[in-house]
Motif scaffolding. Structure first.
Motif, PDB file in Angstrom:
ATOM      1  N   SER A   1       3.176  -1.484  -5.616  1.00 26.65           N
ATOM      2  CA  SER A   1       2.962  -1.947  -6.991  1.00 26.65           C
ATOM      3  C   SER A   1       1.887  -3.022  -7.111  1.00 26.65           C
TER       4      SER A   1
ATOM      5  N   PRO B   1      11.083  -1.777   0.923  1.00 21.75           N
ATOM      6  CA  PRO B   1      12.399  -2.148   0.384  1.00 21.75           C
ATOM      7  C   PRO B   1      13.555  -1.879   1.342  1.00 21.75           C
TER       8      PRO B   1
ATOM      9  N   ASN C   1       6.376  -0.127  -1.016  1.00 22.28           N
ATOM     10  CA  ASN C   1       6.138  -0.660  -2.347  1.00 22.28           C
ATOM     11  C   ASN C   1       4.640  -0.915  -2.500  1.00 22.28           C
TER      12      ASN C   1
ATOM     13  N   HIS D   1       9.704  -7.031   0.747  1.00 22.04           N
ATOM     14  CA  HIS D   1       8.936  -6.713  -0.455  1.00 22.04           C
ATOM     15  C   HIS D   1       8.093  -5.456  -0.237  1.00 22.04           C
TER      16      HIS D   1
END
Length: 392
Positions: free
Chosen positions: A141, A302, A139, A299
């Motif tokens: 993001s 995943p 992840n 986090h």
């Protein structure tokens, strides 16, 4: 009359054994070397419980150069540490470290990269798109980029490296004594002998403190205040049903770090300073994993939302409370007392360079291969702390 040893090393872990090896392997040194090691099984020492990481991504040039020498050393380890042409296998797995960065970390990431590149480190800067393409299981993001070691980094079996140094040192004539040191005899500005728990007195010309987390105790016997403390760190081993391919040693912006270990993974995280007391026990805090580390892992990856904790253990850092960097060389007043302490988790990867450096100081009175005067004891007296920005 008691026979005087030319060099007595207190501590037979990877640092002490590396010093012993480099002394006896040097043509210019013809003296005797004795190593005192209270735990001959090495079960409870820092070395055996280390993650075994080796990296070049530091911000301090000397730290980078020490790790570069480790890579050089590992490349010829069988020639250097092999006995009777027997190959030496320390299970070195070359795989990069990946430092992840949020927006606020980018200036430091680029600054470190400039230092590393200037010293020839093979490292690449990645943006968020690069991370997404290269590591699709991650992840990204909330990430702005990362720094990835492209070669010259990885991990090895720490116990095997320690044993390789030890066995080679013994083959060269080093004596190991399985006893606990309990005091030092100090005459004027010199240490004249090391005293052992069984009553033995070992006179020595040069005394080396390589006692890891116990280094401050050894120093205190000589009236020296050494800012090295034993700080506990945990390693958690877990498995994941989902295959994660091409995984480096990953350092999250939170400080949580993890790497693959066979079919499983290791994870850990240093606690905040206010929750990091001096400690010598080996009790494992499973709550630290459940409440802090696992949520961050899940986090960032995943697939780690569904994992199984397989095992965990505790070890100890020889933590330099001043700047978390090594303390090397002789004391300015107790002139035959040498320090190889305070590595704060980097001792294993710096052991070849430190072993060579302390051997040079004892043999020649100066560094000849790599100038490590920046790590001298004197900086503790002047307050000139070394600012290393890639401490993990």
């Amino acid at each position: 009359m008691e026979a005087t040893r030319d060099v007595v090393i207190v501590g037979g872990g990877v640092i002490g054994s590396a010093i012993a090896y480099f002394l006896k392997a040097a043509p210019a040194f013809s003296g005797t070397v004795t190593v005192i090691e209270k735990d001959p099984s090495y079960e409870f020492g820092s070395t055996a419980r280390s993650w075994g990481g080796v990296r070049q991504q530091f911000s301090t040039p000397e730290n980078i150069q020490m790790s570069q020498y480790t890579q050089e050393f590992l490349g010829q380890i069988s020639r250097l540490l092999g006995i009777d042409d027997t190959p030496v296998d320390v299970s070195y797995h070359e795989q990069g470290y990946l430092f992840l960065a949020e927006d606020r970390h980018i200036p430091r990431l680029y600054s470190n990269n400039a230092i590393q590149k200037g010293l020839g480190v093979n490292v690449g800067l990645l943006d968020a798109d690069d991370l997404a393409r290269g590591f699709p299981w991650m992840n990204v993001s909330d990430l702005a980029g990362g720094s990835l070691g492209l070669s010259g980094e990885g991990w090895l079996d720490a116990y095997s490296l320690n044993q390789a140094f030890r066995k080679k040192a013994i083959s060269l004539g080093v004596t190991y004594i399985a006893q606990e040191a309990v005091s030092l005899d100090v005459d004027a500005n010199r240490i004249s002998a090391v005293r052992l728990a069984d009553g033995t007195r070992l006179p020595g010309g040069h005394i080396v403190n390589a006692a890891g987390p116990a280094a401050a105790t050894i120093a205190k016997w000589a009236g020296v205040d050494l800012p090295v403390r034993s700080r506990k760190r945990f390693a958690y081993s877990f498995s994941c049903r989902t295959e994660i391919t091409g995984c480096p040693l990953l350092i999250d912006p939170s400080g949580v770090h993890m790497r693959p270990e066979g079919k499983q993974f290791l994870a850990g995280c240093s606690p905040p300073p206010e929750n990091d007391p001096d400690c010598t026990d080996f009790d494992v805090d499973y709550g630290w994993f459940e409440e802090h580390i696992w949520p961050i892992l899940a986090h960032r990856v995943p697939a780690f939302e569904a994992i199984k904790l397989e095992s965990a253990w505790a070890g100890h850092y020889a933590y330099n409370t001043i700047d978390q960097n090594a303390i090397l060389g002789s004391h300015p007043e107790v002139t035959n007392f040498y320090f190889a302490n305070g590595f704060s988790g980097h001792g294993l990867q710096q052991s070849p360079a430190v072993g060579r450096a302390i051997a040079e100081l004892i043999t020649f009175g100066e560094y000849r291969s790599l100038d490590l005067n920046r790590f001298s004891f004197e900086r503790l007296m002047t307050g000139e702390a070394i600012s290393e920005h890639n401490i993990v």
